[in-house]
Write an enzyme that holds these catalytic residues in place. Sequence first.
Site, PDB file in Angstrom:
ATOM      1  N   GLU A  57      18.194  42.336  64.907  1.00  0.00           N
ATOM      2  CA  GLU A  57      18.389  43.542  65.710  1.00  0.00           C
ATOM      3  C   GLU A  57      17.296  44.567  65.426  1.00  0.00           C
ATOM      4  O   GLU A  57      16.945  45.356  66.311  1.00  0.00           O
ATOM      5  CB  GLU A  57      19.790  44.111  65.419  1.00  0.00           C
ATOM      6  CG  GLU A  57      20.306  45.061  66.462  1.00  0.00           C
ATOM      7  CD  GLU A  57      20.680  44.413  67.802  1.00  0.00           C
ATOM      8  OE1 GLU A  57      20.690  43.169  67.897  1.00  0.00           O
ATOM      9  OE2 GLU A  57      20.966  45.164  68.754  1.00  0.00           O
ATOM     10  N   GLU A  94      15.504  42.112  74.574  1.00  0.00           N
ATOM     11  CA  GLU A  94      15.599  40.660  74.383  1.00  0.00           C
ATOM     12  C   GLU A  94      14.246  40.064  74.018  1.00  0.00           C
ATOM     13  O   GLU A  94      14.176  39.066  73.292  1.00  0.00           O
ATOM     14  CB  GLU A  94      16.181  39.986  75.629  1.00  0.00           C
ATOM     15  CG  GLU A  94      17.592  40.444  76.011  1.00  0.00           C
ATOM     16  CD  GLU A  94      18.603  40.365  74.880  1.00  0.00           C
ATOM     17  OE1 GLU A  94      18.431  39.527  73.966  1.00  0.00           O
ATOM     18  OE2 GLU A  94      19.559  41.164  74.882  1.00  0.00           O
ATOM     19  N   HIS A 151      14.012  40.164  70.318  1.00  0.00           N
ATOM     20  CA  HIS A 151      14.684  38.993  69.719  1.00  0.00           C
ATOM     21  C   HIS A 151      13.849  37.723  69.936  1.00  0.00           C
ATOM     22  O   HIS A 151      13.669  36.911  69.030  1.00  0.00           O
ATOM     23  CB  HIS A 151      16.056  38.781  70.372  1.00  0.00           C
ATOM     24  CG  HIS A 151      17.106  39.768  69.957  1.00  0.00           C
ATOM     25  ND1 HIS A 151      17.485  39.939  68.643  1.00  0.00           N
ATOM     26  CD2 HIS A 151      17.893  40.609  70.688  1.00  0.00           C
ATOM     27  CE1 HIS A 151      18.459  40.856  68.583  1.00  0.00           C
ATOM     28  NE2 HIS A 151      18.717  41.280  69.804  1.00  0.00           N
TER      29      HIS A 151
END
EC number: 3.4.17.19
Lengths: 491, 491
Positions: free
Chosen positions: B286, B257, B260
């Site tokens: 991704e 995460e 991201h």
Amino acid sequence: MSAYEDLMRFEHDTQALAQIAGRLGWDQETVMPRGASDQRGEEMAAIESVLHARRIDPRVGDWLGQIDDGALDTVAQAQMRHIRRSHARTMKIPADLAATLAKVTSKAQGQWAQARADEDVAAFLPVLEEVVALKRQEGQALADGGDVYDAMVDDYEPDMGAADLAEMFDAMRPRLVALRASVLAAEAPKALSGHFASDKQMALAAKLACVFGYDMTRGRVDKAVHPFSSGSGQDVRITTRTNELDPFNCFYSTIHEVGHGCYEQNIDEAYLLTPLGGGVSMGVHESQSRIYENQLGRSRAFTGWLFGQMRETFGDFGLDSAEAFYHAVNRVNDGYIRTEADEVQYNLHIMLRFDLERALMQGDLLVGDLEAAWNDRFKADFGFDVDKPSNGCLQDVHWSVGLFGYFPTYSLGNVYAGCLHQALRKAVPDLDDQLARGETGGATAWLRENVQQHGGLFRPAEVIERASGMTPGAAPLMDYLEAKFGDIYGL
Amino acid sequence: MSAYEDLMRFEHDTQALAQIAGRLGWDQETVMPRGASDQRGEEMAAIESVLHARRIDPRVGDWLGQIDDGALDTVAQAQMRHIRRSHARTMKIPADLAATLAKVTSKAQGQWAQARADEDVAAFLPVLEEVVALKRQEGQALADGGDVYDAMVDDYEPDMGAADLAEMFDAMRPRLVALRASVLAAEAPKALSGHFASDKQMALAAKLACVFGYDMTRGRVDKAVHPFSSGSGQDVRITTRTNELDPFNCFYSTIHEVGHGCYEQNIDEAYLLTPLGGGVSMGVHESQSRIYENQLGRSRAFTGWLFGQMRETFGDFGLDSAEAFYHAVNRVNDGYIRTEADEVQYNLHIMLRFDLERALMQGDLLVGDLEAAWNDRFKADFGFDVDKPSNGCLQDVHWSVGLFGYFPTYSLGNVYAGCLHQALRKAVPDLDDQLARGETGGATAWLRENVQQHGGLFRPAEVIERASGMTPGAAPLMDYLEAKFGDIYGL
């Protein structure tokens, strides 16, 4: 679909968006990363602009023109009263005035904070002058030829005239000044002493919230710099703060915000996301926070229970009896700051501000004379001199952001709480026995039934009158204060 | 004001409102009181309806008609590409189809969750049939006579054709199946064992986030049931979760995460609250989470440093060398569940879904035959039988909510990460020395410079091509996987 149904569907989404804006405010004060403030400013402006566009949407005016309120049931009539009131207010204020006010108050808030830090009143006065001038324009637009300051009070406390408030406050003031003088001339009770770990305070604060009936499945308690309550219906969040030398700050801030929060949580579910689905006025809201905090939370009976809780949580803190603890909770100290004031002195702080801001708005006081007027009045009511502006006329943010007419609702809340408390004592004869066991159910159920569930259904004073069975007035509050502090201080 | 400036000002508020909607999603998964979900549903619907009204606002079409993209600078042209693309998409989908899809997928999500709990595929198929039929209608509306599934992939990965994906995946599949078989035939490395306190995991997770360059002043790490990243610009929040028997779940979810989150945090500030101010596609997004998690986070060099951190935090956990720890981190297990899969098997899970959903959309597979097709394919690629539907075709929420065309972007992200990793190794020759010291600055600065800062400026494949200097393809990923797991498993 009737015009009423169309309007209510539109209102539903407006209310939902307003709840979102409120949630963003909560987020900003509790969990927002500190580097996000510029972006958050843009986001808030975007949703405020959506809300504004909805308020001036021409369809609202069309629907209002088509609806015959007399043909509606009582609840729908009350919805219409709120919608018409708010729509009329929006339409009266020229768009450019609203925009200028938003810009100037935003600037003024920053200048106030700087001036307060610098103890420099003169640096704040020019922008305050601008704010006052703009607010008077706004007041004139709202007043339709009536009193400018009345129109401002009406924004926060519908149907309440400034002259009535002045009469009420003028009658209270000499009694409060006298009570304050007697109390401070008497021997001060012992204060508590010790170190009170922040996490233990928060755990006991959460317990207190539950004890006072706050529903944690529809709320939460977090820390913030300033305690507040936010949201309506199923998502009502409160904040508190901790000071490791003064646990009362945390506990009584919590109980206070729980009073606000329970009001919002306990409104009839049928009013969710409608204009009736929030507290009816600032004064009635404050009556709930104040009665929870003071008449219940600072009572001899409840502090007896709290004494045991605190001993269990913190061990010894220099007070060896429940009675000594009750006195410590209600100790009256000399002080400059409104938000730190006790039950006796709080209303004197408010009356000072009420008289000064009313004079400012009515043109009887110039902004340039504000500091002197503040300091003279403070000396007269509190008996000593203001030592620096941050302890005087620069202490509150309110005027910088254009909140004129808001201060009196704090004392009105106390007055309302006094009326409700008198009626509550009659309705729940064993109230003290319950409170002494740490049970507030008798009190909170009565307040829920008689005040909170109605949300915006009745007019503010009507809510208090229906619940207390009396025309709202200051006598119950004053009698309560004189009896309570006369007892504690042996007057 | 030019039409372009008007449009961008309108877009700014739309982006700000979309950020607010995203923040509400974060709130719902982390801090929202559980009793607030009905009201939150109303609030979300209200803001979605505001966003939808802005997307179909006729002024947008007027502005688009007035703007000559050729006369704009490169950045403005890229902004226009995004706006025109999104506007065209909105205008192609009939309002009643969009409304029906929203209603049916909301119902389908509930039925999927129930069917999964009951292990009852048949109970889910009727509503899935409805979703598939509606998505095909939507795909036809979007495809302009082209391939329906292509149009769906294009929603998440602009300019990427399904046929190209199929060719890429078909070439990878036999190599992955063979690698999987060899790895699982070899001796399994020792797993770690012990009990890993949740609060210690969260403390180390926060440290890992900082190590990978996540800016805590513009973000925060919380717990949620499913890890996710949310928001752009100055307010990018991530979540993770803890399992006291498996700390890798927490640490690698966090690093994923963070990949991201850093992408969103590192986009050029000039693009804040514009269409360029977010990640350019799901595949490129991704690629960032995967390269952080896998090529960097699961490398021998970095796990060497992490081993020391974990020993310091948790004491002994049954692995006595950094090398044994590296093997444990990269251990390949038989398993049914995509979200728990390792680097070797993950893409096989995706290819299975890609082929089945593509066949569903193209009419080559009937919904009624889905379970059998799933189970056959699983047996073929993984070598054992699906034991129950929750481990098979009912394991993912995606299809119930209408996410068709989304799955392949996960593997595309891996492919992109493979290309970037190869280039990164050339650009930062001492990468392993840095990682072994727990320093990711060389890698993250390169990714920021070459990928992240650009936001939506370039087309997805163009971003990867510019950064890696190669036409995106699967070879670097496959070479990396075969070398890495060949080494660990002594193949």
